[in-house]
Design a protein around this motif. Sequence first.
Motif, PDB file in Angstrom:
ATOM      1  N   TRP A  97       0.838  -1.204   0.000  1.00  0.00           N
ATOM      2  CA  TRP A  97       0.000   0.000   0.000  1.00  0.00           C
ATOM      3  C   TRP A  97       0.874   1.256   0.000  1.00  0.00           C
ATOM      4  N   ARG A  98       1.927   1.254   0.799  1.00  0.00           N
ATOM      5  CA  ARG A  98       2.859   2.391   0.808  1.00  0.00           C
ATOM      6  C   ARG A  98       3.497   2.574  -0.566  1.00  0.00           C
ATOM      7  N   TRP A  99       3.895   1.481  -1.203  1.00  0.00           N
ATOM      8  CA  TRP A  99       4.456   1.558  -2.548  1.00  0.00           C
ATOM      9  C   TRP A  99       3.447   2.130  -3.533  1.00  0.00           C
ATOM     10  N   GLN A 100       2.189   1.716  -3.419  1.00  0.00           N
ATOM     11  CA  GLN A 100       1.144   2.235  -4.296  1.00  0.00           C
ATOM     12  C   GLN A 100       0.955   3.735  -4.109  1.00  0.00           C
ATOM     13  N   LEU A 101       0.972   4.190  -2.855  1.00  0.00           N
ATOM     14  CA  LEU A 101       0.805   5.623  -2.600  1.00  0.00           C
ATOM     15  C   LEU A 101       1.969   6.432  -3.171  1.00  0.00           C
ATOM     16  N   VAL A 102       3.180   5.950  -2.994  1.00  0.00           N
ATOM     17  CA  VAL A 102       4.340   6.662  -3.533  1.00  0.00           C
ATOM     18  C   VAL A 102       4.294   6.690  -5.058  1.00  0.00           C
ATOM     19  N   ALA A 103       3.954   5.559  -5.677  1.00  0.00           N
ATOM     20  CA  ALA A 103       3.864   5.517  -7.135  1.00  0.00           C
ATOM     21  C   ALA A 103       2.767   6.441  -7.648  1.00  0.00           C
ATOM     22  N   ARG A 104       1.650   6.501  -6.944  1.00  0.00           N
ATOM     23  CA  ARG A 104       0.584   7.407  -7.354  1.00  0.00           C
ATOM     24  C   ARG A 104       1.020   8.863  -7.235  1.00  0.00           C
ATOM     25  N   GLY A 105       1.807   9.174  -6.205  1.00  0.00           N
ATOM     26  CA  GLY A 105       2.333  10.528  -6.106  1.00  0.00           C
ATOM     27  C   GLY A 105       3.270  10.886  -7.241  1.00  0.00           C
ATOM     28  N   LEU A 112      -3.406  -2.335  -6.228  1.00  0.00           N
ATOM     29  CA  LEU A 112      -2.958  -2.900  -4.961  1.00  0.00           C
ATOM     30  C   LEU A 112      -2.716  -4.401  -5.058  1.00  0.00           C
ATOM     31  N   GLY A 113      -3.572  -5.131  -5.768  1.00  0.00           N
ATOM     32  CA  GLY A 113      -3.385  -6.576  -5.871  1.00  0.00           C
ATOM     33  C   GLY A 113      -2.058  -6.972  -6.501  1.00  0.00           C
ATOM     34  N   PRO A 114      -1.747  -6.482  -7.720  1.00  0.00           N
ATOM     35  CA  PRO A 114      -0.423  -6.775  -8.281  1.00  0.00           C
ATOM     36  C   PRO A 114       0.721  -6.240  -7.434  1.00  0.00           C
ATOM     37  N   ALA A 115       0.504  -5.124  -6.728  1.00  0.00           N
ATOM     38  CA  ALA A 115       1.565  -4.594  -5.868  1.00  0.00           C
ATOM     39  C   ALA A 115       1.874  -5.559  -4.729  1.00  0.00           C
ATOM     40  N   VAL A 116       0.847  -6.166  -4.129  1.00  0.00           N
ATOM     41  CA  VAL A 116       1.080  -7.140  -3.053  1.00  0.00           C
ATOM     42  C   VAL A 116       1.826  -8.355  -3.583  1.00  0.00           C
ATOM     43  N   ALA A 117       1.410  -8.861  -4.753  1.00  0.00           N
ATOM     44  CA  ALA A 117       2.091 -10.024  -5.322  1.00  0.00           C
ATOM     45  C   ALA A 117       3.548  -9.713  -5.656  1.00  0.00           C
ATOM     46  N   ASP A 118       3.794  -8.551  -6.272  1.00  0.00           N
ATOM     47  CA  ASP A 118       5.171  -8.184  -6.605  1.00  0.00           C
ATOM     48  C   ASP A 118       6.013  -7.957  -5.350  1.00  0.00           C
ATOM     49  N   TYR A 119       5.402  -7.425  -4.303  1.00  0.00           N
ATOM     50  CA  TYR A 119       6.154  -7.210  -3.064  1.00  0.00           C
ATOM     51  C   TYR A 119       6.518  -8.536  -2.411  1.00  0.00           C
ATOM     52  N   TYR A 120       5.605  -9.483  -2.418  1.00  0.00           N
ATOM     53  CA  TYR A 120       5.921 -10.813  -1.888  1.00  0.00           C
ATOM     54  C   TYR A 120       7.073 -11.445  -2.670  1.00  0.00           C
ATOM     55  N   ARG A 121       7.015 -11.337  -3.987  1.00  0.00           N
ATOM     56  CA  ARG A 121       8.077 -11.906  -4.805  1.00  0.00           C
ATOM     57  C   ARG A 121       9.416 -11.227  -4.517  1.00  0.00           C
ATOM     58  N   VAL A 158      12.676   3.314  -4.552  1.00  0.00           N
ATOM     59  CA  VAL A 158      13.670   3.924  -3.665  1.00  0.00           C
ATOM     60  C   VAL A 158      12.990   4.782  -2.603  1.00  0.00           C
ATOM     61  N   LEU A 159      12.024   5.586  -3.003  1.00  0.00           N
ATOM     62  CA  LEU A 159      11.325   6.430  -2.025  1.00  0.00           C
ATOM     63  C   LEU A 159      10.511   5.591  -1.049  1.00  0.00           C
ATOM     64  N   GLU A 160       9.944   4.490  -1.527  1.00  0.00           N
ATOM     65  CA  GLU A 160       9.198   3.613  -0.613  1.00  0.00           C
ATOM     66  C   GLU A 160      10.107   3.012   0.452  1.00  0.00           C
ATOM     67  N   ARG A 161      11.298   2.602   0.066  1.00  0.00           N
ATOM     68  CA  ARG A 161      12.244   2.077   1.048  1.00  0.00           C
ATOM     69  C   ARG A 161      12.773   3.183   1.957  1.00  0.00           C
ATOM     70  N   VAL A 162      12.961   4.368   1.413  1.00  0.00           N
ATOM     71  CA  VAL A 162      13.412   5.497   2.239  1.00  0.00           C
ATOM     72  C   VAL A 162      12.370   5.828   3.301  1.00  0.00           C
ATOM     73  N   ALA A 163      11.090   5.740   2.954  1.00  0.00           N
ATOM     74  CA  ALA A 163      10.042   6.000   3.947  1.00  0.00           C
ATOM     75  C   ALA A 163      10.135   5.023   5.111  1.00  0.00           C
ATOM     76  N   GLY A 164      10.408   3.756   4.822  1.00  0.00           N
ATOM     77  CA  GLY A 164      10.578   2.789   5.905  1.00  0.00           C
ATOM     78  C   GLY A 164      11.788   3.092   6.764  1.00  0.00           C
ATOM     79  N   GLN A 165      12.898   3.520   6.152  1.00  0.00           N
ATOM     80  CA  GLN A 165      14.077   3.852   6.934  1.00  0.00           C
ATOM     81  C   GLN A 165      13.874   5.105   7.782  1.00  0.00           C
ATOM     82  N   ILE A 166      13.116   6.068   7.273  1.00  0.00           N
ATOM     83  CA  ILE A 166      12.820   7.266   8.066  1.00  0.00           C
ATOM     84  C   ILE A 166      11.984   6.898   9.286  1.00  0.00           C
ATOM     85  N   ALA A 167      10.985   6.033   9.094  1.00  0.00           N
ATOM     86  CA  ALA A 167      10.174   5.595  10.237  1.00  0.00           C
ATOM     87  C   ALA A 167      11.020   4.854  11.252  1.00  0.00           C
ATOM     88  N   LEU A 168      11.930   4.003  10.793  1.00  0.00           N
ATOM     89  CA  LEU A 168      12.807   3.279  11.720  1.00  0.00           C
ATOM     90  C   LEU A 168      13.731   4.237  12.463  1.00  0.00           C
TER      91      LEU A 168
END
Length: 425
Positions: A97-105, A112-121, A158-168
Amino acid sequence: MPAEPACAVPGPAPAHTRVAQALRADATPPQAPPTPRRRDPRALRTHVGTLVGAGILGALLWRLGTGALLDGLRRIDTVSVLAALVIGGVTTVCSAWRWQLVARGLRLRLPLGPAVADYYRALFLNAALPGGILGDVHRAVRHGQSAGDVRRGVKAVVLERVAGQIALAVAGAAVLLTLPSPVRAEVRAFAPLAVAAAAGALAVVLAVRMNRPPARRHGALRRALGEARRGLASRRSGPGVALSSAVVLAGHLVMFVVAARVAGSAAPVAVLLPLAVLALLAMGLPLNVGGFGPREGVTAWAFGAAALGADTGVAVAVVYGVLSFVASLPGAVVLLLRWYETLRTGPAAPAPAPSATAAPDDRPPTGAAPTGPGRQAAAGRGQSRSGAGLSSLTYESKDSARLASSSFPFSAEPREGRPMTPDSV
């Protein structure tokens, strides 16, 4: 005595022989010396990181032994595996979902469905391949190619991963400053210096931007900052990115507590949270073997400094790694399903190009239809062209099916269900 015959002296070659030799010499290009192969620096860094991670694991096992490690692995049961799958499902959906929001921005379409499958992979490839980032690289390239803009697709990941690192970083600073931990004194001493350095760097950047001529303010840095703001901090994506990052971080911390309980540690949650933050920070280092390496070293040191036992820390870190790998196993199912779908359907054949060999007088003028012999000749030519197009489509589809049937899930072409190998990445 008879005189010995004199040695024959070769005379000049005939004119036609000299001309043929000159023509052969001109026709033969000079052989260039072989160019030495240069090693790819990315592959070299991956190998160095793998070796460093393996060295850390070897040193820990040599120093602490394998007793606590094997005991922790034997404690993994069905309940812990189900808990890992549930926690991994929640964190993966929130990450997608975070990846989808960043991509939409960034004005990229991502359901969301393909995003979940691609994220699992991507999670499964990160855990199965060395380096720990090849799954994210494949996810970025695949999404960029499907969206028609590889640069923005890579930037979204890259921005999606950066968001996770900022939260951490934010949550980790708060936890390490407030809860007792082996590094609380050091963090409290370093925090004012870090805040002052960040404020000074921000002031310098603002001063440079204000004094820059207006014509130079529209550079690459401003475009990058604008895309980062639209992807992470806009009104449309900012709240969702913050909420999903908080849920993902909470899921990782809960997974660490579950791993500690499975490994036999009875420490309170308030004591385990700072140690979990240190372990998650160590996981960000690209020096691991499928995620193992610095995490185990830092966790062993932190548990030893907290008087909980370094061997227990190694066991907790290894159990956490195993449970994380179990949580990513649905990605293997996604990988196999998409590979099977590619083998069954095959890639779409390209449309035949229109024939450009027809003479101008073969085509009737606009609005007119050929009659008589001309009509029969045009019909015959149309049938021959359509037959050629059908035969070319048939051969292309057979070739594509044959290539797909001889492929493997880890292929060099970034098609659906066929991720790239580390060398091609």
